[in-house]
Design a protein around this motif. Structure first.
Motif, PDB file in Angstrom:
ATOM      1  N   TRP A 215     -94.912   0.132 -25.731  1.00  0.00           N
ATOM      2  CA  TRP A 215     -95.086  -0.121 -27.160  1.00  0.00           C
ATOM      3  C   TRP A 215     -94.217  -1.248 -27.678  1.00  0.00           C
ATOM      4  O   TRP A 215     -94.631  -2.033 -28.532  1.00  0.00           O
ATOM      5  CB  TRP A 215     -94.804   1.155 -27.950  1.00  0.00           C
ATOM      6  CG  TRP A 215     -95.885   2.167 -27.841  1.00  0.00           C
ATOM      7  CD1 TRP A 215     -95.870   3.319 -27.094  1.00  0.00           C
ATOM      8  CD2 TRP A 215     -97.168   2.127 -28.474  1.00  0.00           C
ATOM      9  NE1 TRP A 215     -97.054   3.994 -27.223  1.00  0.00           N
ATOM     10  CE2 TRP A 215     -97.874   3.290 -28.057  1.00  0.00           C
ATOM     11  CE3 TRP A 215     -97.789   1.220 -29.324  1.00  0.00           C
ATOM     12  CZ2 TRP A 215     -99.166   3.567 -28.506  1.00  0.00           C
ATOM     13  CZ3 TRP A 215     -99.078   1.492 -29.763  1.00  0.00           C
ATOM     14  CH2 TRP A 215     -99.749   2.641 -29.348  1.00  0.00           C
ATOM     15  N   ARG A 216     -92.979  -1.332 -27.209  1.00  0.00           N
ATOM     16  CA  ARG A 216     -92.098  -2.388 -27.723  1.00  0.00           C
ATOM     17  C   ARG A 216     -92.583  -3.764 -27.305  1.00  0.00           C
ATOM     18  O   ARG A 216     -92.497  -4.721 -28.089  1.00  0.00           O
ATOM     19  CB  ARG A 216     -90.657  -2.153 -27.292  1.00  0.00           C
ATOM     20  CG  ARG A 216     -90.421  -1.995 -25.805  1.00  0.00           C
ATOM     21  CD  ARG A 216     -88.966  -1.593 -25.578  1.00  0.00           C
ATOM     22  NE  ARG A 216     -88.656  -1.406 -24.169  1.00  0.00           N
ATOM     23  CZ  ARG A 216     -88.873  -0.281 -23.508  1.00  0.00           C
ATOM     24  NH1 ARG A 216     -89.421   0.743 -24.124  1.00  0.00           N
ATOM     25  NH2 ARG A 216     -88.547  -0.188 -22.232  1.00  0.00           N
ATOM     26  N   ALA A 217     -93.108  -3.883 -26.097  1.00  0.00           N
ATOM     27  CA  ALA A 217     -93.697  -5.147 -25.672  1.00  0.00           C
ATOM     28  C   ALA A 217     -94.924  -5.465 -26.520  1.00  0.00           C
ATOM     29  O   ALA A 217     -95.148  -6.612 -26.924  1.00  0.00           O
ATOM     30  CB  ALA A 217     -94.069  -5.084 -24.194  1.00  0.00           C
TER      31      ALA A 217
ATOM     32  N   LEU B 110     -93.098 -13.799 -28.599  1.00  0.00           N
ATOM     33  CA  LEU B 110     -94.218 -13.662 -27.675  1.00  0.00           C
ATOM     34  C   LEU B 110     -93.743 -13.622 -26.228  1.00  0.00           C
ATOM     35  O   LEU B 110     -94.176 -12.767 -25.437  1.00  0.00           O
ATOM     36  CB  LEU B 110     -95.192 -14.823 -27.871  1.00  0.00           C
ATOM     37  CG  LEU B 110     -96.472 -14.796 -27.024  1.00  0.00           C
ATOM     38  CD1 LEU B 110     -97.320 -13.573 -27.373  1.00  0.00           C
ATOM     39  CD2 LEU B 110     -97.271 -16.081 -27.230  1.00  0.00           C
ATOM     40  N   THR B 111     -92.835 -14.518 -25.881  1.00  0.00           N
ATOM     41  CA  THR B 111     -92.318 -14.555 -24.515  1.00  0.00           C
ATOM     42  C   THR B 111     -91.534 -13.290 -24.191  1.00  0.00           C
ATOM     43  O   THR B 111     -91.654 -12.740 -23.089  1.00  0.00           O
ATOM     44  CB  THR B 111     -91.428 -15.791 -24.311  1.00  0.00           C
ATOM     45  OG1 THR B 111     -92.188 -16.974 -24.601  1.00  0.00           O
ATOM     46  CG2 THR B 111     -90.910 -15.876 -22.879  1.00  0.00           C
ATOM     47  N   ALA B 112     -90.752 -12.807 -25.142  1.00  0.00           N
ATOM     48  CA  ALA B 112     -90.000 -11.565 -24.921  1.00  0.00           C
ATOM     49  C   ALA B 112     -90.945 -10.405 -24.653  1.00  0.00           C
ATOM     50  O   ALA B 112     -90.703  -9.573 -23.766  1.00  0.00           O
ATOM     51  CB  ALA B 112     -89.117 -11.265 -26.134  1.00  0.00           C
ATOM     52  N   GLY B 113     -92.028 -10.322 -25.412  1.00  0.00           N
ATOM     53  CA  GLY B 113     -92.993  -9.258 -25.196  1.00  0.00           C
ATOM     54  C   GLY B 113     -93.647  -9.331 -23.831  1.00  0.00           C
ATOM     55  O   GLY B 113     -93.813  -8.316 -23.154  1.00  0.00           O
TER      56      GLY B 113
ATOM     57  N   ALA C 255     -85.134  -2.149 -26.561  1.00  0.00           N
ATOM     58  CA  ALA C 255     -85.019  -1.983 -25.118  1.00  0.00           C
ATOM     59  C   ALA C 255     -84.267  -0.723 -24.736  1.00  0.00           C
ATOM     60  O   ALA C 255     -84.313  -0.283 -23.601  1.00  0.00           O
ATOM     61  CB  ALA C 255     -84.330  -3.201 -24.506  1.00  0.00           C
ATOM     62  N   ARG C 256     -83.606  -0.102 -25.693  1.00  0.00           N
ATOM     63  CA  ARG C 256     -82.789   1.061 -25.376  1.00  0.00           C
ATOM     64  C   ARG C 256     -83.611   2.345 -25.266  1.00  0.00           C
ATOM     65  O   ARG C 256     -83.201   3.294 -24.630  1.00  0.00           O
ATOM     66  CB  ARG C 256     -81.715   1.264 -26.470  1.00  0.00           C
ATOM     67  CG  ARG C 256     -80.613   0.236 -26.389  1.00  0.00           C
ATOM     68  CD  ARG C 256     -79.556   0.517 -27.453  1.00  0.00           C
ATOM     69  NE  ARG C 256     -78.403  -0.338 -27.260  1.00  0.00           N
ATOM     70  CZ  ARG C 256     -77.397  -0.087 -26.465  1.00  0.00           C
ATOM     71  NH1 ARG C 256     -77.405   0.999 -25.739  1.00  0.00           N
ATOM     72  NH2 ARG C 256     -76.382  -0.921 -26.354  1.00  0.00           N
ATOM     73  N   THR C 257     -84.752   2.358 -25.928  1.00  0.00           N
ATOM     74  CA  THR C 257     -85.486   3.615 -26.018  1.00  0.00           C
ATOM     75  C   THR C 257     -86.895   3.438 -25.528  1.00  0.00           C
ATOM     76  O   THR C 257     -87.579   2.512 -25.907  1.00  0.00           O
ATOM     77  CB  THR C 257     -85.520   4.108 -27.488  1.00  0.00           C
ATOM     78  OG1 THR C 257     -84.197   4.148 -27.984  1.00  0.00           O
ATOM     79  CG2 THR C 257     -86.151   5.471 -27.572  1.00  0.00           C
ATOM     80  N   THR C 258     -87.343   4.330 -24.671  1.00  0.00           N
ATOM     81  CA  THR C 258     -88.709   4.287 -24.182  1.00  0.00           C
ATOM     82  C   THR C 258     -89.623   4.944 -25.200  1.00  0.00           C
ATOM     83  O   THR C 258     -89.439   6.111 -25.556  1.00  0.00           O
ATOM     84  CB  THR C 258     -88.813   5.016 -22.835  1.00  0.00           C
ATOM     85  OG1 THR C 258     -87.945   4.373 -21.901  1.00  0.00           O
ATOM     86  CG2 THR C 258     -90.233   4.969 -22.319  1.00  0.00           C
ATOM     87  N   ASP C 259     -90.644   4.195 -25.637  1.00  0.00           N
ATOM     88  CA  ASP C 259     -91.631   4.721 -26.576  1.00  0.00           C
ATOM     89  C   ASP C 259     -90.970   5.356 -27.799  1.00  0.00           C
ATOM     90  O   ASP C 259     -91.366   6.447 -28.220  1.00  0.00           O
ATOM     91  CB  ASP C 259     -92.545   5.732 -25.885  1.00  0.00           C
ATOM     92  CG  ASP C 259     -93.426   5.095 -24.832  1.00  0.00           C
ATOM     93  OD1 ASP C 259     -93.922   5.824 -23.966  1.00  0.00           O
ATOM     94  OD2 ASP C 259     -93.620   3.874 -24.883  1.00  0.00           O
TER      95      ASP C 259
END
Length: 211
Positions: A83-85, A123-126, A9-13
């Motif tokens: 991407w992280r999701a 899954l829910t976090a994503g 969550a700290r870094t975008t892409d």
């Protein structure tokens, strides 16, 4: 799960997140193809293998398909592909398939319970990272997490029953097992919601993006 959510969550892409998401999809595709070629070695024979071969790639590709059809032009939450999701949404399908391939669901007593807790949390976090606004309160974040996670858990259990449990020896213990799976899936979803909220609140306090 908490560490992965907090770190990504700290870094975008972040490059490693992008590569991990793509690698997870490649490995998942490879396992699915090998299940078609060598069904006896897949670990999912007799466990609704046909349904899994259809549902798993859809589950792993639903976010990219949504982004291609709608999100890239209209999403106000993500200026670029999340991407992280995508990684968090892909991992449950991959881990479940690996667990079946290694026969862990039938040989490790606690494996099935752990997977319902952890995979539903991932899954829910994503889904929350992809679709839930970062400005939601703790209560609303938990509410959305429970709404998605519990509903998805019910749909999964119904699918399992229709696909193979009703005609398998597992039917005798299906009621107790289903209740336990639903409870663990719901708990995993709630934990994911609270983790996402706490991570976003921490990032906001540091003046960092909360996506």
């Amino acid at each position: 799960m908490t560490t992965m959510v907090a770190a990504t969550a700290r870094t975008t892409d972040a490059p490693w997140v992008r590569y991990a998401a793509l690698a997870a999809k490649v490995v998942l595709l490879g396992l699915l193809l090998s299940a078609l070629i060598w069904p006896d070695l897949s670990g999912i024979k007799g466990k609704a293998s046909t349904a899994r071969l259809v549902v798993y790639p859809i589950g792993a590709m639903v976010l990219p398909l949504w982004w291609w059809a709608y999100g890239r032009a209209r999403s106000k939450l993500h200026p670029s592909f999340p991407w992280r999701a995508d990684l968090l949404i892909t991992l449950p399908w991959l881990i479940d398939l690996i667990g079946n391939r290694l026969d862990l669901f039938d040989t490790v007593v606690w494996w099935d319970d752990a997977m319902h807790l952890i995979l539903w949390g991932l899954l829910t976090a994503g889904v929350l990272l992809a679709f839930a606004p970062p400005t939601l309160t703790r209560g609303l974040t938990a509410f959305v997490a429970l709404g998605f996670g519990t509903t998805a858990a019910v749909v999964w259990e119904l699918g399992e029953y229709v696909a193979f449990i009703r005609s398998s020896p597992e039917l005798e213990t299906a009621y107790t097992d289903t209740l336990g799976d639903l409870g663990l899936g719901t708990l995993g979803a709630l934990a994911a919601g609270l983790t996402i909220y706490r991570t976003r609140a921490h990032l906001a306090a540091e003046g960092l993006p909360r996506t």
